[in-house]
Design an enzyme around this catalytic site. Sequence first.
Site, PDB file in Angstrom:
ATOM      1  N   GLN A   1      16.811 -14.963 -17.775  1.00 39.70           N
ATOM      2  CA  GLN A   1      17.618 -14.133 -18.679  1.00 39.70           C
ATOM      3  C   GLN A   1      18.741 -14.974 -19.264  1.00 39.70           C
ATOM      4  O   GLN A   1      19.506 -14.507 -20.100  1.00 39.70           O
ATOM      5  CB  GLN A   1      18.236 -12.961 -17.903  1.00 39.70           C
TER       6      GLN A   1
ATOM      7  N   HIS B   1      16.082 -13.691 -23.084  1.00 43.13           N
ATOM      8  CA  HIS B   1      17.212 -13.303 -23.929  1.00 43.13           C
ATOM      9  C   HIS B   1      17.590 -14.374 -24.951  1.00 43.13           C
ATOM     10  O   HIS B   1      18.712 -14.400 -25.440  1.00 43.13           O
ATOM     11  CB  HIS B   1      18.426 -12.946 -23.049  1.00 43.13           C
TER      12      HIS B   1
ATOM     13  N   CYS C   1      23.622 -19.163 -44.427  1.00 42.16           N
ATOM     14  CA  CYS C   1      22.285 -19.744 -44.613  1.00 42.16           C
ATOM     15  C   CYS C   1      22.108 -20.071 -46.105  1.00 42.16           C
ATOM     16  O   CYS C   1      22.822 -19.509 -46.955  1.00 42.16           O
ATOM     17  CB  CYS C   1      21.274 -18.681 -44.183  1.00 42.16           C
TER      18      CYS C   1
ATOM     19  N   ASN D   1      20.607 -14.029  -3.540  1.00 42.60           N
ATOM     20  CA  ASN D   1      21.838 -13.499  -4.149  1.00 42.60           C
ATOM     21  C   ASN D   1      22.861 -13.308  -3.030  1.00 42.60           C
ATOM     22  O   ASN D   1      22.532 -12.716  -2.001  1.00 42.60           O
ATOM     23  CB  ASN D   1      21.528 -12.146  -4.829  1.00 42.60           C
ATOM     24  N   PRO D   2      24.082 -13.787  -3.197  1.00 40.44           N
ATOM     25  CA  PRO D   2      25.076 -13.577  -2.129  1.00 40.44           C
ATOM     26  C   PRO D   2      25.466 -12.105  -1.962  1.00 40.44           C
ATOM     27  O   PRO D   2      25.998 -11.722  -0.924  1.00 40.44           O
ATOM     28  CB  PRO D   2      26.288 -14.405  -2.572  1.00 40.44           C
TER      29      PRO D   2
ATOM     30  N   GLY E   1      19.838 -14.734  -8.532  1.00 40.05           N
ATOM     31  CA  GLY E   1      21.096 -14.704  -9.281  1.00 40.05           C
ATOM     32  C   GLY E   1      21.142 -13.678 -10.393  1.00 40.05           C
ATOM     33  O   GLY E   1      21.770 -13.903 -11.410  1.00 40.05           O
TER      34      GLY E   1
ATOM     35  N   CYS F   1      19.947 -18.950 -47.887  1.00 37.97           N
ATOM     36  CA  CYS F   1      19.555 -17.699 -48.569  1.00 37.97           C
ATOM     37  C   CYS F   1      20.772 -16.813 -48.834  1.00 37.97           C
ATOM     38  O   CYS F   1      20.653 -15.755 -49.454  1.00 37.97           O
ATOM     39  CB  CYS F   1      18.507 -16.936 -47.748  1.00 37.97           C
TER      40      CYS F   1
ATOM     41  N   ASP G   1      21.486 -20.460 -21.468  1.00 39.95           N
ATOM     42  CA  ASP G   1      22.214 -21.730 -21.402  1.00 39.95           C
ATOM     43  C   ASP G   1      21.347 -22.983 -21.430  1.00 39.95           C
ATOM     44  O   ASP G   1      21.866 -24.105 -21.536  1.00 39.95           O
ATOM     45  CB  ASP G   1      23.130 -21.749 -20.163  1.00 39.95           C
TER      46      ASP G   1
ATOM     47  N   ALA H   1      22.351 -19.677  -4.766  1.00 38.26           N
ATOM     48  CA  ALA H   1      21.111 -20.342  -5.187  1.00 38.26           C
ATOM     49  C   ALA H   1      21.183 -21.853  -4.958  1.00 38.26           C
ATOM     50  O   ALA H   1      20.220 -22.466  -4.494  1.00 38.26           O
ATOM     51  CB  ALA H   1      20.853 -20.041  -6.665  1.00 38.26           C
TER      52      ALA H   1
HETATM   53  P1  OAD Z   1      25.050 -10.420 -13.782  1.00 35.12           P
HETATM   54  O1  OAD Z   1      26.422 -10.937 -14.012  1.00 35.12           O
HETATM   55  O2  OAD Z   1      24.792  -8.986 -14.047  1.00 35.12           O
HETATM   56  O3  OAD Z   1      24.635 -10.708 -12.280  1.00 35.12           O
HETATM   57  C1  OAD Z   1      24.819 -11.967 -11.703  1.00 35.12           C
HETATM   58  C2  OAD Z   1      24.319 -11.922 -10.281  1.00 35.12           C
HETATM   59  O4  OAD Z   1      24.393 -13.230  -9.737  1.00 35.12           O
HETATM   60  C3  OAD Z   1      25.145 -11.007  -9.360  1.00 35.12           C
HETATM   61  O5  OAD Z   1      24.269 -10.136  -8.650  1.00 35.12           O
HETATM   62  C4  OAD Z   1      25.827 -11.991  -8.405  1.00 35.12           C
HETATM   63  O6  OAD Z   1      25.992 -11.466  -7.099  1.00 35.12           O
HETATM   64  C5  OAD Z   1      24.847 -13.145  -8.411  1.00 35.12           C
HETATM   65  N1  OAD Z   1      25.427 -14.463  -8.087  1.00 35.12           N
HETATM   66  C6  OAD Z   1      26.699 -14.898  -8.284  1.00 35.12           C
HETATM   67  N2  OAD Z   1      26.831 -16.168  -7.874  1.00 35.12           N
HETATM   68  C7  OAD Z   1      25.609 -16.554  -7.414  1.00 35.12           C
HETATM   69  C8  OAD Z   1      25.094 -17.760  -6.863  1.00 35.12           C
HETATM   70  N3  OAD Z   1      25.862 -18.838  -6.709  1.00 35.12           N
HETATM   71  N4  OAD Z   1      23.782 -17.803  -6.503  1.00 35.12           N
HETATM   72  C9  OAD Z   1      22.999 -16.705  -6.657  1.00 35.12           C
HETATM   73  N5  OAD Z   1      23.437 -15.546  -7.169  1.00 35.12           N
HETATM   74  C10 OAD Z   1      24.715 -15.458  -7.550  1.00 35.12           C
HETATM   75  O7  OAD Z   1      24.061 -11.371 -14.618  1.00 35.12           O
HETATM   76  P2  OAD Z   1      22.531 -11.112 -15.033  1.00 35.12           P
HETATM   77  O8  OAD Z   1      21.799 -10.366 -13.993  1.00 35.12           O
HETATM   78  O9  OAD Z   1      22.012 -12.421 -15.478  1.00 35.12           O
HETATM   79  O10 OAD Z   1      22.177 -10.014 -21.253  1.00 35.12           O
HETATM   80  O11 OAD Z   1      22.736 -10.188 -16.295  1.00 35.12           O
HETATM   81  C11 OAD Z   1      21.611  -9.769 -17.003  1.00 35.12           C
HETATM   82  C12 OAD Z   1      21.927  -9.699 -18.473  1.00 35.12           C
HETATM   83  O12 OAD Z   1      23.095  -8.895 -18.682  1.00 35.12           O
HETATM   84  C13 OAD Z   1      22.290 -11.026 -19.118  1.00 35.12           C
HETATM   85  O13 OAD Z   1      21.169 -11.781 -19.504  1.00 35.12           O
HETATM   86  C14 OAD Z   1      23.081 -10.610 -20.310  1.00 35.12           C
HETATM   87  C15 OAD Z   1      23.959  -9.563 -19.639  1.00 35.12           C
HETATM   88  O14 OAD Z   1      24.519  -8.622 -20.475  1.00 35.12           O
HETATM   89  C16 OAD Z   1      22.410 -10.071 -22.563  1.00 35.12           C
HETATM   90  O15 OAD Z   1      23.391 -10.633 -23.028  1.00 35.12           O
HETATM   91  C17 OAD Z   1      21.364  -9.406 -23.379  1.00 35.12           C
END
Ligand code: OAD
Length: 250
Positions: free
Chosen positions: A102, A120, A150, A215-216, A189, A152, A105, A233
């Site tokens: 998702q 995404h 652009c 996930n922590p 994560g 266009c 980066d 991770a």
């Molecule tokens: P979130 O910020 O919702 O969740 C991040 C998760 O990573 C949390 O559950 C943390 O506990 C966990 N976390 C933090 N540090 C960590 C580590 N060192 N190792 C493992 N896990 C860790 O982020 P996403 O789930 O990626 O979408 O969010 C999903 C989507 O929501 C994103 O792609 C973005 C956002 O809005 C769009 O922009 C469309």
Amino acid sequence: MHEEEIKSVVDALLKARHVAVLTGSGISAESGIPTFRGADGLWKKFRAEELATPEAFRKRPQLVWEWYAYRRQIISSAGPNPGHFALAEMQRWFPQFTLITQNVDGLHQAAGSEGVLELHGNIFIDRCASCGREESVMGRPIQMSGPPKCSCGGLIRPGVVWFGESLPAGVLEKAMAAARSAEVFFSIGTSALVYPAAALPEMAGESGAMVVEINPETTPLSGRVDVSLRASAASVLPKIVEKYKTVTSA
Ligand code: OAD
């Protein structure tokens, strides 16, 4: 720490032919990139509907552009961490390995992962909001003020998926097919709150995969996984790689 869980994951990996992984912003946290919903998460400080929707870009294109330029800056000064590298190494062990992210980066690719399914989009793509023309700006100087225009005449926006938009054509289909056929599925994560990505681990579990969460913190998925590794991770993925290599070279 986590010896037993790591052993059961490695036992499953030793038998697997297809492994699939879903990552979220948590895997890049240890690279210094903020998550969205954690303590210092972006959505704690900023409102998603004001920055990450097509309506926001229509109303305040300059603000939205500058926010993404700020994120481009943070990301371009970050590099992959041991979690990203561990997944790139794991890819070589299996006939089929599907990495679904998702994240926007590009750090999985920077670590050497191939064929990454970016659900995404990617923040280093410039896309015309009118004609749809796309261009990679990876490695180029970051344009802080904008949005540029652009040829266009349309406004350029970042090539990411905003709330209310569809996922890139074909990418979700490939991710769902992988979730259905993988024997081991990792959810790493991610808060498992944003659909359709959050449906993938559920789909994998229903199709018989061993589902492993790294996930922590606990998430809505935690109660339904086979193995829960409550760890970061970058700390636990290298341990899985190390254990697998010890067993296979024995
Ligand atoms: P979130 O910020 O919702 O969740 C991040 C998760 O990573 C949390 O559950 C943390 O506990 C966990 N976390 C933090 N540090 C960590 C580590 N060192 N190792 C493992 N896990 C860790 O982020 P996403 O789930 O990626 O979408 O969010 C999903 C989507 O929501 C994103 O792609 C973005 C956002 O809005 C769009 O922009 C469309």
